[in-house]
Design a protein around this motif. Structure first.
Motif, PDB file in Angstrom:
ATOM      1  N   UNK A   1      86.209 -74.765-110.766  1.00 17.68           N
ATOM      2  CA  UNK A   1      84.850 -75.334-110.424  1.00 17.68           C
ATOM      3  C   UNK A   1      83.925 -74.333-110.137  1.00 17.68           C
ATOM      4  N   UNK A   2      82.676 -74.762-109.402  1.00 14.23           N
ATOM      5  CA  UNK A   2      81.385 -74.354-109.034  1.00 14.23           C
ATOM      6  C   UNK A   2      82.532 -74.821-107.094  1.00 14.23           C
ATOM      7  N   UNK A   3      82.171 -74.250-106.061  1.00 17.13           N
ATOM      8  CA  UNK A   3      83.172 -74.274-105.759  1.00 17.13           C
ATOM      9  C   UNK A   3      82.457 -74.042-103.784  1.00 17.13           C
ATOM     10  N   UNK A   4      83.016 -74.095-102.505  1.00 17.68           N
ATOM     11  CA  UNK A   4      82.571 -73.812-101.504  1.00 17.68           C
ATOM     12  C   UNK A   4      83.848 -73.517-101.179  1.00 17.68           C
ATOM     13  N   UNK A   5      83.716 -71.457-100.394  1.00 16.78           N
ATOM     14  CA  UNK A   5      84.831 -71.388 -99.345  1.00 16.78           C
ATOM     15  C   UNK A   5      84.718 -71.301 -97.958  1.00 16.78           C
ATOM     16  N   UNK A   6      85.864 -72.349 -97.708  1.00 15.08           N
ATOM     17  CA  UNK A   6      85.730 -71.919 -96.283  1.00 15.08           C
ATOM     18  C   UNK A   6      87.274 -71.512 -95.532  1.00 15.08           C
ATOM     19  N   UNK A   7      86.767 -70.475 -94.179  1.00 18.00           N
ATOM     20  CA  UNK A   7      87.366 -70.299 -93.736  1.00 18.00           C
ATOM     21  C   UNK A   7      87.714 -70.698 -92.423  1.00 18.00           C
ATOM     22  N   UNK A   8      88.897 -70.630 -92.041  1.00 15.60           N
ATOM     23  CA  UNK A   8      89.865 -71.814 -91.271  1.00 15.60           C
ATOM     24  C   UNK A   8      91.092 -71.019 -91.126  1.00 15.60           C
ATOM     25  N   UNK A   9      91.036 -69.847 -90.387  1.00 13.92           N
ATOM     26  CA  UNK A   9      92.100 -68.506 -89.916  1.00 13.92           C
ATOM     27  C   UNK A   9      90.989 -67.194 -89.781  1.00 13.92           C
ATOM     28  N   UNK A  10      92.420 -66.648 -89.167  1.00 16.17           N
ATOM     29  CA  UNK A  10      92.156 -65.112 -88.901  1.00 16.17           C
ATOM     30  C   UNK A  10      92.279 -64.431 -89.967  1.00 16.17           C
ATOM     31  N   UNK A  11      92.353 -64.964 -91.155  1.00 12.39           N
ATOM     32  CA  UNK A  11      92.846 -63.696 -93.021  1.00 12.39           C
ATOM     33  C   UNK A  11      91.321 -63.498 -93.563  1.00 12.39           C
ATOM     34  N   UNK A  12      90.406 -62.865 -92.842  1.00 10.83           N
ATOM     35  CA  UNK A  12      89.086 -63.078 -93.398  1.00 10.83           C
ATOM     36  C   UNK A  12      88.702 -62.451 -94.928  1.00 10.83           C
ATOM     37  N   UNK A  13      89.685 -61.597 -95.241  1.00 10.81           N
ATOM     38  CA  UNK A  13      90.290 -61.044 -95.901  1.00 10.81           C
ATOM     39  C   UNK A  13      89.938 -62.033 -97.523  1.00 10.81           C
ATOM     40  N   UNK A  14      90.823 -63.261 -97.623  1.00 10.71           N
ATOM     41  CA  UNK A  14      91.015 -64.085 -97.824  1.00 10.71           C
ATOM     42  C   UNK A  14      89.763 -64.416 -99.202  1.00 10.71           C
ATOM     43  N   UNK A  15      88.375 -64.419 -97.929  1.00 10.48           N
ATOM     44  CA  UNK A  15      86.779 -64.454 -98.751  1.00 10.48           C
ATOM     45  C   UNK A  15      87.005 -63.776 -99.801  1.00 10.48           C
ATOM     46  N   UNK A  16      86.925 -62.826 -99.656  1.00 10.62           N
ATOM     47  CA  UNK A  16      87.277 -61.399-100.965  1.00 10.62           C
ATOM     48  C   UNK A  16      87.866 -61.773-102.125  1.00 10.62           C
ATOM     49  N   UNK A  17      88.764 -62.774-101.590  1.00  3.17           N
ATOM     50  CA  UNK A  17      89.301 -63.020-102.992  1.00  3.17           C
ATOM     51  C   UNK A  17      88.526 -64.402-103.988  1.00  3.17           C
ATOM     52  N   UNK A  18      87.552 -64.360-103.140  1.00  2.00           N
ATOM     53  CA  UNK A  18      86.592 -65.495-103.781  1.00  2.00           C
ATOM     54  C   UNK A  18      84.581 -65.182-103.492  1.00  2.00           C
ATOM     55  N   UNK A  19      84.769 -64.113-104.811  1.00  2.54           N
ATOM     56  CA  UNK A  19      83.347 -63.725-104.191  1.00  2.54           C
ATOM     57  C   UNK A  19      82.829 -64.486-105.583  1.00  2.54           C
ATOM     58  N   UNK A  20      83.271 -65.151-106.406  1.00  2.00           N
ATOM     59  CA  UNK A  20      82.648 -65.677-107.084  1.00  2.00           C
ATOM     60  C   UNK A  20      82.136 -67.620-107.134  1.00  2.00           C
ATOM     61  N   UNK A  21      82.612 -67.621-105.112  1.00  2.60           N
ATOM     62  CA  UNK A  21      82.202 -68.564-104.824  1.00  2.60           C
ATOM     63  C   UNK A  21      80.394 -69.193-104.254  1.00  2.60           C
ATOM     64  N   UNK A  22      80.233 -70.275-104.519  1.00  2.91           N
ATOM     65  CA  UNK A  22      78.444 -70.597-104.801  1.00  2.91           C
ATOM     66  C   UNK A  22      78.723 -70.526-103.428  1.00  2.91           C
ATOM     67  N   UNK A  23      79.101 -70.889-102.409  1.00  5.18           N
ATOM     68  CA  UNK A  23      78.649 -70.133-101.205  1.00  5.18           C
ATOM     69  C   UNK A  23      80.712 -70.145 -99.588  1.00  5.18           C
ATOM     70  N   UNK A  24      79.514 -69.955 -99.006  1.00  5.67           N
ATOM     71  CA  UNK A  24      80.910 -69.245 -97.760  1.00  5.67           C
ATOM     72  C   UNK A  24      80.889 -70.314 -96.539  1.00  5.67           C
ATOM     73  N   UNK A  25      81.832 -70.855 -96.532  1.00  6.85           N
ATOM     74  CA  UNK A  25      81.466 -71.399 -95.148  1.00  6.85           C
ATOM     75  C   UNK A  25      82.684 -70.808 -94.080  1.00  6.85           C
ATOM     76  N   UNK A  26      82.180 -70.259 -92.429  1.00  6.57           N
ATOM     77  CA  UNK A  26      83.551 -69.079 -91.969  1.00  6.57           C
ATOM     78  C   UNK A  26      83.167 -70.252 -91.020  1.00  6.57           C
ATOM     79  N   UNK A  27      83.849 -70.537 -89.843  1.00 10.74           N
ATOM     80  CA  UNK A  27      83.809 -71.103 -89.141  1.00 10.74           C
ATOM     81  C   UNK A  27      84.035 -70.199 -87.148  1.00 10.74           C
ATOM     82  N   UNK A  28      82.907 -70.203 -86.707  1.00  8.10           N
ATOM     83  CA  UNK A  28      82.921 -69.127 -85.584  1.00  8.10           C
ATOM     84  C   UNK A  28      83.575 -68.676 -85.614  1.00  8.10           C
ATOM     85  N   UNK A  29      84.756 -69.168 -85.079  1.00 13.21           N
ATOM     86  CA  UNK A  29      86.221 -68.483 -83.807  1.00 13.21           C
ATOM     87  C   UNK A  29      86.626 -67.661 -84.657  1.00 13.21           C
ATOM     88  N   UNK A  30      86.372 -67.133 -86.226  1.00 15.16           N
ATOM     89  CA  UNK A  30      87.085 -66.180 -86.859  1.00 15.16           C
ATOM     90  C   UNK A  30      86.128 -65.398 -87.741  1.00 15.16           C
TER      91      UNK A  30
END
Length: 583
Positions: free
Chosen positions: A212-241
Motif C-alpha cells: 500500500x502507499x506507505x511512510x517509511x520510518x528509519x529507526x536505526x543506523x542502517x540508513x541504506x534501508x531507505x534506499x530500498x523504499x524509494x517508492x514510499x510516499x514519505x520518509x520519517x528519519x529520527x535525527x539520531x540517525x
C-alpha cells in the motif's frame, strides 16, 4: 469506495450479537446471520451440521463468510453476525467484538452444553481460553455490555461506531495506520483503504513491508534501508540517525515528503536545536519537502506543560507535536487539525490486563473525533481513571445532534496535577470540563464552592462551576416503575449526598447508609448503590441502581439497573450549563 465495507460481529454465546443485529435491521441496516446463510447454502441447519461433523461446519463457516465478503457491496455497510466458535475472520472487514457481562449465566440456561464431559465452570474456562485470544487478535472495535445496560442503548453506540467508521474524514489524509508486526500488515492495508488514510507506516526496526502507499520510518543506523523504499510516499528519519542518512546517499535521491523526527526522553532546547541543525544541512529542494515531528516521552502534566512551552517557540506550523504514552494521547486529538501527521494502531492494544479493550491509541478512541471539521472546540473529562468513561461517545453524539463542531477528550489526572492541568487547558482553549473521582473536592476549592462539583467552565477570565449529580439522579428516577417512595442510599462519598438531596426534593423518604459495600441494608423498595463497587451482602429490594457502569455484579432485585441514566442526566445538564451563554 472500492473496498469492502462490511462489519463482522462476534463474541461469546448469548452475548447479544443476534439481538443487536435485529435492532439494527429494524433501523435500516442489512444484517446477515452467518448460520442462516449456511442453512440457505446447504439446506441444513447449523445445529445439524455441527452434530454431524463439527470440524466440517467450522470450515463451511469460514468458506461462507468469505463468499459473503466477496459479494458486490451495497450502498450501506452490511453487518454479518457470526457464531461464538468461528475460527477465522478475514482481514478485509471491520471486526467488532460484542462482550456482555453475564453471558456465562444465560449461556448455561439458554443453550446446549458444548463439553458435557466437563463441569460448567471448566466449560466456561475452555470457551474463554480457546476463543478470547482470537477475539482479541481480530477485533478492531469492542462493544462492552455491562449488566443493567439497555440493549437499545448498546445499539445506539454500535450504530454510531458504524456510521463514524463509514464517514469520510478531513483527518484521514494526515493519518497513517501503524502495524506492530508483519502479521498486522494485511489488516493495516485494509484499514488504510477503508478509511481513506494516508497509508501504512513501516519501520526499519519492526521489519515490516507493505504494498500500500506507505511512510517509511528509519529507526536505526542502517540508513541504506531507505534506499530500498524509494517508492514510499514519505520518509520519517529520527535525527539520531540523520548523519548516517546524510552519508549514505539518501538525499541524493529525488525529494519526497520528509519528516525529521525526535523521540527524546526529556525535551530540551538542545533537542530542538539539533532538529533545526539537521534541517539546515538539507539541500533546498529537500527543505521545501521537510516537516518536523516532536514526540517526547512525558512524565506527568508538569512535564507536558514544559514540553509544550518549548515546542511553541519552535516552527510549530510545520511540526507535529505527538507526546508518547497513553496518558497523553488526548493532546494528539486536541491538535488533530494542527498536526500535519497522525497515527492509529491496528486492532485493540494489548493493555487492560485480562479484560482487553480499546485504549487511546486505537481506532475506537479516534472515531468520536473522526467527523470533526477544522477549528473544532473541545470539552474534557478530568479524573483517574477515565478510560472506561463513555463521555467521548455521548458528548460527540450530543454535539452532532446540536450541529456543534465539538469533540470531547478524556484526560487522566491526579489531584496534585489539577491546578497545572486546568491552567494548561485554559491556555489550549479547552474551557468546559467534566470532573470525576478523585477531583471533585479539588475543583470546588478552585472556585471557592462549599461542596464538591463535577462541572467547570472558564468565562470572563475565571473558572466557575456547578454540580449536576442531582440532575443525574432525577433522570435515573424518571425511568423507574411506580414505587413506594422509600429508598436506601449506600455510600459515604460526595455522590451520596447529592443523590439524597435530589431524591428528597422529589418527595422520597431516604435513609443514607454511611457504609461500604459490605454494609447490611434493610428491605426497602429502592436501593441506590453509590459505593462505586459491588454490594457484598444480598439486597432484597424491588429496584437496585448501581451508580457505576462497569463491574456491575448480579443482584437479587427484581429490576437491576446500572448508572447509564444517571450519567446521561449528568452530561445533559453539563451541556446546558456549558453553553447557556451561547458559547
Amino acid at each position: 469506495m472500492n473496498c469492502p465495507r462490511d462489519f463482522i460481529l462476534f463474541g461469546h454465546r448469548t452475548a447479544g450479537k443476534s439481538s443487536l443485529g435485529r435492532i439494527l435491521s429494524e433501523r435500516g441496516f442489512e444484517v446477515i446471520d452467518l448460520d442462516c446463510a449456511i442453512e440457505t447454502k446447504t439446506g441444513r441447519s447449523a445445529a445439524n451440521l455441527v452434530a454431524e461433523n463439527w470440524q466440517h461446519f467450522r470450515r463451511l463457516e469460514t468458506e461462507t463468510l468469505r463468499d459473503l465478503l466477496a459479494q458486490p457491496q451495497a450502498e450501506t455497510p452490511r453487518l454479518i453476525v457470526c457464531g461464538a466458535g468461528i475460527e477465522e475472520i478475514p482481514n478485509h472487514a471491520i471486526a467488532v467484538w460484542i462482550d456482555r457481562d453475564g453471558w456465562e449465566e444465560s449461556a448455561r440456561t439458554e443453550r446446549e452444553r458444548l463439553r458435557p464431559e466437563l463441569s460448567w465452570e471448566e466449560e466456561v474456562e475452555w470457551m474463554r481460553q480457546t476463543r478470547e485470544p482470537r477475539y482479541q487478535r481480530w477485533a478492531d472495535l469492542k462493544v462492552e455490555i455491562p449488566r443493567g445496560r439497555a440493549l437499545e442503548r448498546v445499539a445506539d453506540e454500535l450504530e454510531d461506531l458504524i456510521v463514524w467508521t463509514d464517514s469520510s474524514s478531513m483527518l484521514a489524509p494526515r493519518t497513517f495506520v501503524v502495524p506492530q508486526s508483519q502479521a498486522e500488515v494485511a489488516k493495516a492495508e485494509y484499514l488504510a483503504r477503508r478509511l481513506n488514510l494516508a497509508g501504512v507506516e513501516i519501520r526499519s526496526d519492526l521489519e515490516t513491508s507493505t504494498s500500500s502507499p506507505y511512510l517509511a520510518s528509519l529507526r536505526g543506523s542502517n540508513a541504506a534501508w531507505l534506499l530500498e523504499h524509494l517508492e514510499a510516499e514519505a520518509w520519517d528519519i529520527d535525527i539520531d540517525y540523520f548523519a548516517d542518512a546524510l552519508n549514505s546517499g539518501v538525499f541524493e535521491t529525488p525529494p519526497r515528503r520528509l519528516i525529521l523526527s525526535t523521540h527524546p526522553n526529556i525535551l530540551a532546547e538542545s533537542t530542538l536545536k539539533n532538529l533545526r541543525d539537521c534541517y539546515e544541512q538539507l539541500r533546498p529542494e529537500w527543505k521545501v519537502a521537510c516537516e518536523f515531528k516532536v514526540a517526547p516521552r512525558i512524565s506527568g502534566i508538569s512535564g507536558l506543560a514544559q514540553a509544550l512551552a518549548l515546542w511553541r517557540g519552535f516552527d510549530s506550523a510545520k511540526t507535529s507535536f505527538i507526546p508518547q504514552g497513553s496518558n497523553f494521547v488526548w493532546l494528539r486529538f486536541l491538535k488533530s487539525f494542527q498536526n500535519p501527521l497522525s497515527y492509529v494502531r491496528v486492532g485493540l492494544s494489548k493493555a487492560r490486563g485480562n479484560r482487553p479493550g480499546p485504549t487511546p491509541h486505537d481506532l475506537q478512541d479516534l472515531l468520536p473525533i473522526w467527523t470533526l471539521i477544522p477549528d473544532p472546540s473541545f470539552q474534557a473529562l478530568l479524573g483517574m481513571p477515565v478510560q472506561k468513561s463513555q463521555g467521548d461517545w455521548w458528548h460527540r453524539r450530543a454535539a452532532l445532534r446540536a450541529a456543534q463542531n465539538h469533540g470531547y477528550i478524556k484526560i487522566p489526572c491526579e489531584e496534585a496535577e489539577f491546578d497545572i492541568l486546568t491552567k494548561l487547558l485554559r491556555d489550549l482553549g479547552v474551557h468546559e470540563l467534566s470532573i470525576t473521582t478523585p477531583l471533585k473536592s479539588v475543583a470546588a476549592r478552585v472556585i471557592g464552592a462549599d461542596r464538591p462539583i463535577n462541572t467547570l467552565k472558564f468565562r470572563g477570565g475565571t473558572w466557575m462551576g456547578t454540580d449536576t449529580d442531582e440532575a443525574g439522579m432525577r433522570n435515573a428516577l424518571s425511568g423507574l416503575p411506580a414505587l413506594e417512595k422509600r429508598a436506601a442510599i449506600v455510600g459515604q462519598g460526595d455522590v451520596s449526598h447529592a443523590v439524597s438531596r435530589s431524591m428528597k426534593s422529589e418527595g422520597w423518604e431516604v435513609e443514607l447508609v454511611r457504609g461500604r459495600a459490605d454494609t447490611a441494608i434493610g428491605p426497602v423498595p429502592l436501593v441506590i448503590n453509590a459505593t462505586g463497587r459491588e454490594l457484598k451482602r444480598p439486597v432484597f429490594t424491588e429496584v437496585q441502581i448501581d451508580l457505576h457502569y462497569t463491574s456491575v455484579a448480579p443482584s437479587k432485585a427484581a429490576i437491576h439497573l446500572n448508572g447509564d441514566r444517571f450519567f446521561e442526566g449528568q452530561a445533559r445538564e453539563q451541556r446546558v450549563y456549558w453553553f447557556q451563554d451561547g458559547i
